[in-house]
Design an enzyme around this catalytic site. Sequence first.
Site, PDB file in Angstrom:
ATOM      1  N   ARG A 245      14.984  -8.391   9.092  1.00 55.26           N
ATOM      2  CA  ARG A 245      16.222  -9.165   8.977  1.00 55.26           C
ATOM      3  C   ARG A 245      16.619  -9.269   7.515  1.00 55.26           C
ATOM      4  O   ARG A 245      15.746  -9.465   6.650  1.00 55.26           O
ATOM      5  CB  ARG A 245      16.024 -10.568   9.557  1.00 55.26           C
TER       6      ARG A 245
ATOM      7  N   HIS B  41      15.916 -14.454   6.637  1.00 55.99           N
ATOM      8  CA  HIS B  41      15.044 -14.999   7.693  1.00 55.99           C
ATOM      9  C   HIS B  41      14.103 -13.928   8.251  1.00 55.99           C
ATOM     10  O   HIS B  41      13.793 -13.921   9.433  1.00 55.99           O
ATOM     11  CB  HIS B  41      15.864 -15.604   8.838  1.00 55.99           C
TER      12      HIS B  41
ATOM     13  N   ARG C 281      12.703 -19.420  17.404  1.00 48.89           N
ATOM     14  CA  ARG C 281      12.124 -18.705  16.258  1.00 48.89           C
ATOM     15  C   ARG C 281      12.357 -19.529  14.994  1.00 48.89           C
ATOM     16  O   ARG C 281      13.490 -19.881  14.677  1.00 48.89           O
ATOM     17  CB  ARG C 281      12.737 -17.315  16.106  1.00 48.89           C
TER      18      ARG C 281
ATOM     19  N   ASN D 261      19.137 -24.685  10.906  1.00 51.16           N
ATOM     20  CA  ASN D 261      18.152 -24.777   9.824  1.00 51.16           C
ATOM     21  C   ASN D 261      17.498 -26.154   9.856  1.00 51.16           C
ATOM     22  O   ASN D 261      17.931 -27.038  10.599  1.00 51.16           O
ATOM     23  CB  ASN D 261      18.841 -24.592   8.468  1.00 51.16           C
TER      24      ASN D 261
ATOM     25  N   PHE E 274      28.627 -15.465   1.558  1.00 53.02           N
ATOM     26  CA  PHE E 274      27.237 -15.334   2.009  1.00 53.02           C
ATOM     27  C   PHE E 274      26.516 -14.152   1.350  1.00 53.02           C
ATOM     28  O   PHE E 274      25.383 -14.306   0.883  1.00 53.02           O
ATOM     29  CB  PHE E 274      27.188 -15.241   3.535  1.00 53.02           C
TER      30      PHE E 274
ATOM     31  N   ARG F 296      30.012 -16.420  10.559  1.00 49.66           N
ATOM     32  CA  ARG F 296      28.715 -16.175  11.198  1.00 49.66           C
ATOM     33  C   ARG F 296      28.915 -15.517  12.564  1.00 49.66           C
ATOM     34  O   ARG F 296      28.120 -14.669  12.967  1.00 49.66           O
ATOM     35  CB  ARG F 296      27.949 -17.499  11.377  1.00 49.66           C
TER      36      ARG F 296
ATOM     37  N   TYR G  59      26.277 -12.142  12.988  1.00 54.77           N
ATOM     38  CA  TYR G  59      25.027 -12.061  13.764  1.00 54.77           C
ATOM     39  C   TYR G  59      25.065 -10.916  14.761  1.00 54.77           C
ATOM     40  O   TYR G  59      24.089 -10.193  14.931  1.00 54.77           O
ATOM     41  CB  TYR G  59      24.740 -13.400  14.469  1.00 54.77           C
TER      42      TYR G  59
ATOM     43  N   ARG H 107      19.574  -3.788  12.952  1.00 55.63           N
ATOM     44  CA  ARG H 107      18.144  -4.079  13.162  1.00 55.63           C
ATOM     45  C   ARG H 107      17.595  -3.397  14.396  1.00 55.63           C
ATOM     46  O   ARG H 107      16.489  -2.867  14.393  1.00 55.63           O
ATOM     47  CB  ARG H 107      17.952  -5.597  13.387  1.00 55.63           C
TER      48      ARG H 107
HETATM   49 FE1  HDD Z   1      22.301 -17.061   9.118  1.00 55.22          FE
HETATM   50  C1  HDD Z   1      19.816 -15.145  10.390  1.00 55.22           C
HETATM   51  C2  HDD Z   1      20.651 -19.891  10.099  1.00 55.22           C
HETATM   52  C3  HDD Z   1      24.660 -18.990   7.527  1.00 55.22           C
HETATM   53  C4  HDD Z   1      24.146 -14.338   8.597  1.00 55.22           C
HETATM   54  N1  HDD Z   1      20.559 -17.433  10.033  1.00 55.22           N
HETATM   55  C5  HDD Z   1      19.672 -16.510  10.505  1.00 55.22           C
HETATM   56  C6  HDD Z   1      18.580 -17.160  11.149  1.00 55.22           C
HETATM   57  C7  HDD Z   1      18.818 -18.504  11.070  1.00 55.22           C
HETATM   58  C8  HDD Z   1      20.059 -18.674  10.375  1.00 55.22           C
HETATM   59  C9  HDD Z   1      17.934 -19.597  11.604  1.00 55.22           C
HETATM   60  C10 HDD Z   1      17.374 -16.470  11.757  1.00 55.22           C
HETATM   61  C11 HDD Z   1      17.561 -16.230  13.227  1.00 55.22           C
HETATM   62  C12 HDD Z   1      16.310 -15.607  13.795  1.00 55.22           C
HETATM   63  O1  HDD Z   1      15.276 -16.275  13.800  1.00 55.22           O
HETATM   64  O2  HDD Z   1      16.386 -14.444  14.196  1.00 55.22           O
HETATM   65  N2  HDD Z   1      22.548 -19.036   8.780  1.00 55.22           N
HETATM   66  C13 HDD Z   1      21.827 -20.034   9.376  1.00 55.22           C
HETATM   67  C14 HDD Z   1      22.480 -21.294   9.130  1.00 55.22           C
HETATM   68  C15 HDD Z   1      23.597 -21.044   8.393  1.00 55.22           C
HETATM   69  C16 HDD Z   1      23.643 -19.621   8.196  1.00 55.22           C
HETATM   70  C17 HDD Z   1      21.980 -22.633   9.650  1.00 55.22           C
HETATM   71  C18 HDD Z   1      24.634 -21.989   7.878  1.00 55.22           C
HETATM   72  C19 HDD Z   1      24.971 -23.070   8.480  1.00 55.22           C
HETATM   73  N3  HDD Z   1      24.050 -16.721   8.195  1.00 55.22           N
HETATM   74  C20 HDD Z   1      24.898 -17.648   7.640  1.00 55.22           C
HETATM   75  C21 HDD Z   1      26.123 -17.004   7.218  1.00 55.22           C
HETATM   76  C22 HDD Z   1      25.987 -15.673   7.537  1.00 55.22           C
HETATM   77  C23 HDD Z   1      24.678 -15.527   8.141  1.00 55.22           C
HETATM   78  C24 HDD Z   1      27.303 -17.684   6.568  1.00 55.22           C
HETATM   79  C25 HDD Z   1      26.924 -14.532   7.337  1.00 55.22           C
HETATM   80  C26 HDD Z   1      28.196 -14.610   7.140  1.00 55.22           C
HETATM   81  N4  HDD Z   1      21.982 -15.080   9.351  1.00 55.22           N
HETATM   82  C27 HDD Z   1      22.912 -14.147   9.112  1.00 55.22           C
HETATM   83  C28 HDD Z   1      22.471 -12.752   9.500  1.00 55.22           C
HETATM   84  C29 HDD Z   1      21.082 -13.027  10.148  1.00 55.22           C
HETATM   85  C30 HDD Z   1      20.912 -14.510   9.932  1.00 55.22           C
HETATM   86  C31 HDD Z   1      22.547 -11.737   8.437  1.00 55.22           C
HETATM   87  C32 HDD Z   1      19.901 -12.180   9.686  1.00 55.22           C
HETATM   88  C33 HDD Z   1      19.200 -11.756  10.949  1.00 55.22           C
HETATM   89  C34 HDD Z   1      20.055 -12.174  12.028  1.00 55.22           C
HETATM   90  O3  HDD Z   1      21.167 -12.797  11.528  1.00 55.22           O
HETATM   91  O4  HDD Z   1      19.873 -11.991  13.217  1.00 55.22           O
HETATM   92  O5  HDD Z   1      23.371 -12.207  10.392  1.00 55.22           O
END
Ligand code: HDD
Length: 692
Positions: A73, A76, A113, A149, A162, A359, A363, A370
């Site tokens: 990822r 995370h 997770r 989170n 981001f 978001r 995602y 991935r």
């Molecule tokens: Fe995110 C993963 C939580 C903002 C883009 N995020 C990811 C995971 C968590 C969060 C818990 C891990 C999920 C897992 O266990 O597979 N993220 C947050 C929270 C945010 C946040 C609480 C703000 C309130 N995230 C955020 C933004 C973006 C992302 C603004 C993109 C614009 N986040 C991602 C991602 C991930 C991710 C790149 C990486 C792996 C995945 O999504 O599946 O898309």
Amino acid sequence: MTESTRPIGQHGNAGELQQQATDGEEVLTTAQGVAIPTNQNSLTAGDRGPTMLSDFVLREKIFRFDHERIPERVVHARGYGAHGTFESSADLSEVTRAHLFGAEGRTVPVFVRFSTVAGSRGSFDLARDVRGFAVKFYTAEGNWDLVGNNIPVFFIQDAMKFPDLVHAVKDEPDRGFPQAQSAHDNFWDFAAHMPESTHMTLWQMSDRAIPRSFRFMEGFGVHTFRLVNADGASTFVKFHWKPVLGMQSVVWNEAVKINGADPDFHRRDLWDAITSGDLPQWDLAMQLFDQDTADELPFDVLDPTKLVPEEAVPVQVVGRLTLDRVVDNDFAETEQVAFCTQNVVPGIDFTDDPLLQGRNFSYLDTQLSRLGSPNFTQLPVNAPRCPVANFARDGHMQTDLPAGPVNYEPNGYPTGHRGPRPDQEASFTSFAEPVTGTTRRLRPESFGDHYSQARVFWISQTEIEQQHIVDAYVFELSKVQREEIRAEMVANLRNVDEDLAAQVADGLGLSLPAASTPFVPVRTDLPASPALSMLRNQPQTFAGRKLGIVLTDGSDAAVLAALRDQVEAAHGTVEIVAPKVGGVTLDDGSRQPADQLLKGAPSVLYDAVALLPSADGARELARDPAAKDFVNDAFNHFKFIGVGSNASPVFAAAGLGDDLDQGCPTVATPEDVSAFVDGLAALRFWERPIAG
Ligand code: HDD
């Protein structure tokens, strides 16, 4: 069993020929199901001759191995998952039509997770970092992913930032380090120039970012979401997870040492708790409010850098999550689980929070990178537990077998052959929100207050917690090499609280810079929110915590038995630490196996410790650096220490001879044990006069 949930080895139809090895185990085969005598030796020409190209067994085995990894990822990456159940405890049908919340006692399976954010998959658990708390609810109406989170606010207000945030916090691109740490120039350079991140960095510098384990931390949906009822009326909602065992963190020096002693400390803790039947639980709670309340709050509820104080809108418990099953396969489940914020069910909807909107694209998009195929939704851990029917087809790794000629609509095929039809009653319908305005790329003025809630967080902390925040800023900024970044950060902190800024500046040996200019004046009239302090809300229980007991040959069997009984009665666990892992012989002649070798189990692995050596054993321990570190660390980390009748030489050797305080009670006899164990409920002896 559906096609997609069959264990490997059970695909296809073996027909008449049921292969079974003589010892009853499965027969070893190739991926094509061909039985083979061995996969340990290559096929060679002659005794020491070349390996044959015709060796399909070798080629297949190496081929499979060569392709075992997938991209981690982008954030995370390091995470740990488990299965469980969610049970609703309230009838919320007035505010949401989600079936899950339609009555008390509804249960749905879940997959959770937990994760750190910045580090790579092989990094360590106790990084100072935000923790992910992602929950997939497999509801009767489809999957709902609450991807949150352990901190209720975020660094940035707009998803557009981001990539910058993540680039800044990850290892620096030229040198490829530091790993899993925000303590470097790029992160603090970004933060210093991004005043909206100040609130979040206060949380990140607090003990919330070094949790004792996943079991002892809160979770938050962060954004304001909507609940929508059967009449289409909307109520705003903030989601909270409250750990039933209460919150707890470690201290920074402890975190640093845990990372060396057991980089898997959090995942091991979760695994141990679930496999031993001490099932981790969280209450799901909601803050529900309407537009009028939102309008009265002194900030915009669409701004994800703000929280809604619990004192302003009460948090009501609506159900409980219990984790009851560890994964069978880390890769298949924890690595392949795909959370998407866009996964909502009828009755739960988004707001216009610009971070959430971004978001919802990110995602889904990232899963392709991935997992390699839009068919990731068919993987067992991702597949809904309700019927899925649509006209999507094909793609890499399609494992469904959609039969029949119809893969489009509208179509004129007769009823029963037309394919899936919409059911308006059951459908998710987006909240009907009136939208006006001209397109623009400008942040709303209502998002302009970057410091007032940071200040509320600061003034809501106890002195101990404030000290930890100061120490964390000083530590992190001390690692920054471009000195101007330190001054820029402190200039921002002056808008939060003068005392905080002065203490950080002093810790850095920096003269206080002029305050930066806030976009809007800071509100100093907002009241403290006691709910934001971990220490003010301490659970007062040792349940779920661990006592490490150091024994030697000749240790007191009766005291040990009393300790074990009473800690277990308090729902804690006991681990025996001894000079040899084979164990010790107690003073009654019984043999006591050890769980851990003293040299391999520093006291940072325990919530509290007791030393019960015999007189001879204590003399030995007094010469053992591991034993001296054990007591010194326990003392410096504010832990309760039970001091056995012979233990003094160890403390004297550790330089603590005269320092033993009320947090170090004597446990010389079984009668001493109950006072000691009762005291453990306070978790730490913060009164100890040492710099923490
Ligand atoms: Fe995110 C993963 C939580 C903002 C883009 N995020 C990811 C995971 C968590 C969060 C818990 C891990 C999920 C897992 O266990 O597979 N993220 C947050 C929270 C945010 C946040 C609480 C703000 C309130 N995230 C955020 C933004 C973006 C992302 C603004 C993109 C614009 N986040 C991602 C991602 C991930 C991710 C790149 C990486 C792996 C995945 O999504 O599946 O898309």
